[in-house]
Design an enzyme around this catalytic site. Structure first.
Site, short mmCIF file in Angstrom:
data_model
loop_
_atom_site.label_atom_id
_atom_site.label_comp_id
_atom_site.label_asym_id
_atom_site.label_seq_id
_atom_site.Cartn_x
_atom_site.Cartn_y
_atom_site.Cartn_z
N PHE A 61 40.64 36.84 25.86
CA PHE A 61 41.18 38.11 25.37
C PHE A 61 42.68 38.74 24.73
CE2 PHE A 61 41.45 42.62 27.10
CZ PHE A 61 41.42 43.55 26.01
N ILE A 62 43.24 38.63 26.19
CA ILE A 62 44.64 39.04 25.81
C ILE A 62 45.66 38.08 24.97
CG2 ILE A 62 46.79 40.18 26.90
CD1 ILE A 62 44.79 40.91 29.23
N THR B 234 48.12 40.92 37.35
CA THR B 234 47.60 42.17 37.63
C THR B 234 47.94 43.18 38.27
OG1 THR B 234 45.22 42.87 38.14
CG2 THR B 234 45.86 40.66 39.05
N ASP B 235 47.74 44.34 38.41
CA ASP B 235 48.00 45.44 39.34
C ASP B 235 46.82 45.29 40.69
OD1 ASP B 235 45.66 46.28 38.28
OD2 ASP B 235 46.38 48.32 38.03
N GLU B 236 45.99 44.39 40.58
CA GLU B 236 44.99 44.18 41.42
C GLU B 236 45.78 43.65 42.99
OE1 GLU B 236 41.19 43.26 40.21
OE2 GLU B 236 41.31 44.29 38.39
N TYR C 145 39.37 36.99 43.19
CA TYR C 145 40.20 37.07 42.17
C TYR C 145 41.70 37.52 42.24
CZ TYR C 145 42.28 39.02 37.92
OH TYR C 145 43.08 39.46 36.87
N SER C 146 41.82 38.63 42.97
CA SER C 146 43.17 39.30 43.25
C SER C 146 44.10 38.24 44.11
CB SER C 146 42.98 40.83 43.54
OG SER C 146 42.26 40.96 44.57
N ALA C 147 43.27 37.68 45.08
CA ALA C 147 43.97 36.89 46.20
C ALA C 147 44.45 35.81 45.29
CB ALA C 147 43.02 36.62 47.18
N LYS D 190 45.15 35.42 42.09
CA LYS D 190 46.52 35.92 41.23
C LYS D 190 47.62 36.27 42.14
CE LYS D 190 46.42 36.61 37.26
NZ LYS D 190 46.83 35.61 36.10
N GLY E 278 33.43 45.22 48.46
CA GLY E 278 34.84 45.48 48.30
C GLY E 278 35.62 45.94 47.07
N TYR F 246 34.51 21.05 19.48
CA TYR F 246 35.55 20.77 20.43
C TYR F 246 34.90 19.73 21.73
CZ TYR F 246 38.10 24.33 18.18
OH TYR F 246 38.72 25.25 17.49
P1 NAD Z 1 39.89 35.97 29.54
O1 NAD Z 1 38.88 35.66 30.65
O2 NAD Z 1 39.45 36.65 28.32
O3 NAD Z 1 40.63 34.67 29.11
C1 NAD Z 1 41.08 33.41 29.88
C2 NAD Z 1 41.28 32.44 29.05
O4 NAD Z 1 41.89 31.39 30.03
C3 NAD Z 1 39.98 31.84 28.33
O5 NAD Z 1 40.55 31.46 26.97
C4 NAD Z 1 39.77 30.67 29.04
O6 NAD Z 1 39.12 29.55 28.49
C5 NAD Z 1 41.06 30.11 29.73
N1 NAD Z 1 41.08 29.29 30.74
C6 NAD Z 1 40.29 29.63 31.85
N2 NAD Z 1 40.66 28.40 32.80
C7 NAD Z 1 41.47 27.47 32.10
C8 NAD Z 1 41.90 26.41 32.41
N3 NAD Z 1 41.49 25.85 33.69
N4 NAD Z 1 42.83 25.60 31.71
C9 NAD Z 1 43.14 26.15 30.47
N5 NAD Z 1 42.72 27.67 30.09
C10 NAD Z 1 41.78 28.05 31.07
O7 NAD Z 1 41.22 36.77 30.38
P2 NAD Z 1 42.08 38.00 29.79
O8 NAD Z 1 41.21 39.22 30.16
O9 NAD Z 1 42.60 37.89 28.48
O10 NAD Z 1 43.38 37.88 31.04
C11 NAD Z 1 44.23 37.04 30.51
C12 NAD Z 1 45.58 36.93 31.62
O11 NAD Z 1 45.82 38.29 32.11
C13 NAD Z 1 44.76 36.70 32.97
O12 NAD Z 1 45.89 35.85 33.56
C14 NAD Z 1 44.50 37.86 33.82
O13 NAD Z 1 44.78 37.78 35.12
C15 NAD Z 1 45.63 38.77 33.20
N6 NAD Z 1 45.41 40.24 33.44
C16 NAD Z 1 44.19 40.69 32.80
C17 NAD Z 1 44.07 42.16 32.56
C18 NAD Z 1 42.82 42.54 31.90
O14 NAD Z 1 42.15 43.84 32.20
N7 NAD Z 1 41.85 42.01 31.17
C19 NAD Z 1 44.82 42.96 33.22
C20 NAD Z 1 45.93 42.45 33.91
C21 NAD Z 1 46.15 40.95 34.00
P1 TYD Z 2 36.04 45.57 35.28
O1 TYD Z 2 35.82 45.73 33.65
O2 TYD Z 2 35.24 44.32 35.80
O3 TYD Z 2 37.55 45.44 35.66
P2 TYD Z 2 38.15 45.21 37.14
O4 TYD Z 2 37.07 44.96 38.12
O5 TYD Z 2 39.17 44.10 36.85
O6 TYD Z 2 38.90 46.61 37.34
O7 TYD Z 2 35.58 47.07 35.78
C1 TYD Z 2 36.25 48.02 35.86
C2 TYD Z 2 35.65 49.14 36.72
O8 TYD Z 2 34.39 49.37 36.23
C3 TYD Z 2 35.45 48.80 38.21
O9 TYD Z 2 35.64 49.65 38.92
C4 TYD Z 2 33.93 48.34 38.30
C5 TYD Z 2 33.12 49.21 37.17
N1 TYD Z 2 32.15 48.56 36.51
C6 TYD Z 2 31.07 49.24 36.42
O10 TYD Z 2 30.95 50.27 37.14
N2 TYD Z 2 29.95 48.57 35.95
C7 TYD Z 2 30.13 47.43 35.17
O11 TYD Z 2 28.84 46.94 34.68
C8 TYD Z 2 31.19 46.83 35.38
C9 TYD Z 2 31.47 45.44 34.81
C10 TYD Z 2 32.27 47.17 35.98
#
Ligand code: NAD
Ligand code: TYD
Length: 357
Positions: A14-15, A132-134, A157-159, A161, A289, A347
């Site tokens: 995604f990001i 992440t802020d988590e 997850y957060s541990a 990170k 949690g 792929y």
């Molecule tokens: P995502 O799950 O959408 O994408 C993760 C990508 O990493 C995927 O393309 C996946 O194929 C690749 N990947 C996973 N394991 C791999 C491996 N072993 N080798 C190579 N590639 C691998 O994640 P995202 O939401 O885009 O998050 C990206 C980063 O930003 C992460 O590090 C996440 O912790 C951090 N982050 C995300 C959020 C959020 O809200 N999504 C917020 C803060 C920080």
């Molecule tokens: P999520 O998008 O999984 O992000 P994070 O857990 O990293 O914050 O969840 C965002 C918030 O939404 C979180 O408080 C959990 C809640 N949530 C629901 O209430 N229903 C759902 O189906 C999902 C996926 C999350």
């Protein structure tokens, strides 16, 4: 940006995919990007459709696992990598509760492998780590996370990170590796995998399926539009002090239930149905949690580097809902699983953790 060959990890997620599009479209980067992604269930090359053709020679894709040190060494040497922007991770809290192992492997060991490859690369300039802020744990009804807040991660997850953040910090202190770290709040926007709250609720609302809200729905997250996150990362990579951490947030604290209601109303407006989508809201068992509240103080990033978000939550959410409405084929291929057969054809096999719940 002062970089010739950037390795972006996780660029099919995604990001990462939003970041690559934006960096190549901008005026201040003239180098090339090598996207290393192992294509887990969350990695979708379609997120970067047309990019290699639009920027000939400036975007290259390598399907590789960051847990494979020899593959990384070869890529660093082949492309003379001087900068790393590290997104690749297992990123979904609910999955980390059910199966933590791939989180430990990718988020901790994968980061370690990348740090080692960077440390031993010649002419290396910057390792930027996306976090992440988590890692800070949960807040009560008052206060904000600052860069000084002690780490208290509550989920696997957060541990994982938090652990990777510590490794990056240690590589700067011990080996003098030029690093920056950013800890960002919850993102939303185009190409987010529809397991996360916002895309899941948008698509379920469109399909008139139940909208699951965990617990009492009063948990608070601070939301940031993905383009604002990408701009913050670019700013930190360009101007951030090496060895420093920067928090990134949106000043957009929202209770989950309020977001779900806003999405229902937007979907009703943009894709009217017989009754209000709010009738689909379904309270379900809480996440174990479940952190109560996250809120970010990003005054360091604003004060030192001048960044602040461009998008409000209302404007960003409207754009996001529109994007999902206009890109139904993308989400249909994900929700039906068709994208995985296509990836296998193009792929080869996906990694072990590809389709696990
Ligand atoms: P995502 O799950 O959408 O994408 C993760 C990508 O990493 C995927 O393309 C996946 O194929 C690749 N990947 C996973 N394991 C791999 C491996 N072993 N080798 C190579 N590639 C691998 O994640 P995202 O939401 O885009 O998050 C990206 C980063 O930003 C992460 O590090 C996440 O912790 C951090 N982050 C995300 C959020 C959020 O809200 N999504 C917020 C803060 C920080
Ligand atoms: P999520 O998008 O999984 O992000 P994070 O857990 O990293 O914050 O969840 C965002 C918030 O939404 C979180 O408080 C959990 C809640 N949530 C629901 O209430 N229903 C759902 O189906 C999902 C996926 C999350």
């Amino acid at each position: 940006m002062d970089s010739d060959n950037i390795l972006v990890t996780g660029g099919c997620g995604f990001i990462g995919s939003n970041f690559i599009r934006r960096l190549l479209a901008g005026a201040d980067f003239h180098g090339r990007i090598v996207n290393v992604d192992s294509l887990t269930y969350a990695g979708n090359p379609e997120n970067l459709h047309g990019i290699a053709e639009a920027y000939p020679g400036r975007y290259l894709f390598e399907k590789a696992d960051i847990c494979d040190p020899s593959a990384l060494q070869a890529i660093f040497a082949q492309y003379r990598i001087d900068t790393v922007c590290h997104f690749a991770a297992e990123s979904h809290v609910d999955r980390s509760i059910k199966r933590p192992d791939s989180f430990i492997r990718t988020n901790i060991m994968g980061t370690f492998n990348l740090l080692e490859a960077s440390r031993t690369a010649g002419g290396f300039r910057l390792f930027h780590h996306i976090s992440t802020d988590e890692v800070y744990g949960s807040l009560g009804s008052e206060g904000y996370f600052t860069e000084e807040t002690p780490y208290r991660p509550n989920s696997p997850y957060s541990a994982s990170k938090a652990s990777s953040d510590h490794l990056v910090r240690a590589y700067h202190e011990t080996y003098g590796l030029p690093t920056t770290i950013s800890n960002c709040s919850n993102n939303y926007g185009p190409y987010q995998f529809p397991e996360k709250l916002i895309p899941l609720i948008v698509l379920n609302a469109l399909e008139e399926k139940p909208l699951p809200v965990y617990g009492d729905g009063r948990n608070v997250r601070d939301w940031l539009y993905v383009a604002d996150h990408c701009e913050a990362i670019r700013t930190i990579m360009e101007k951030g002090r090496r060895g420093e951490t920067y928090n990134i947030g949106g000043h957009a604290e929202m209770e989950n239930i309020a977001i779900v209601e806003m999405i229902c109303d937007l979907v009703d407006e943009l894709a009217p149905a017989a009754g209000s989508r709010r009738r689909l809201i379904t309270y379900v068992a809480d996440r174990p949690g479940h952190d109560r509240r996250y809120a970010i103080d990003f005054s360091k990033l604003h004060g030192e580097l001048g960044w602040s978000p461009a998008e409000s939550f209302a404007s960003g959410l409207r754009k996001t809902v529109r994007w999902y409405l206009e890109n139904r084929a993308w989400s249909d291929r994900i929700r039906s699983g068709a994208y995985q057969s296509w990836i296998r054809e193009q792929y080869g096999e996906q990694p072990d953790c590809s389709s696990e719940e």
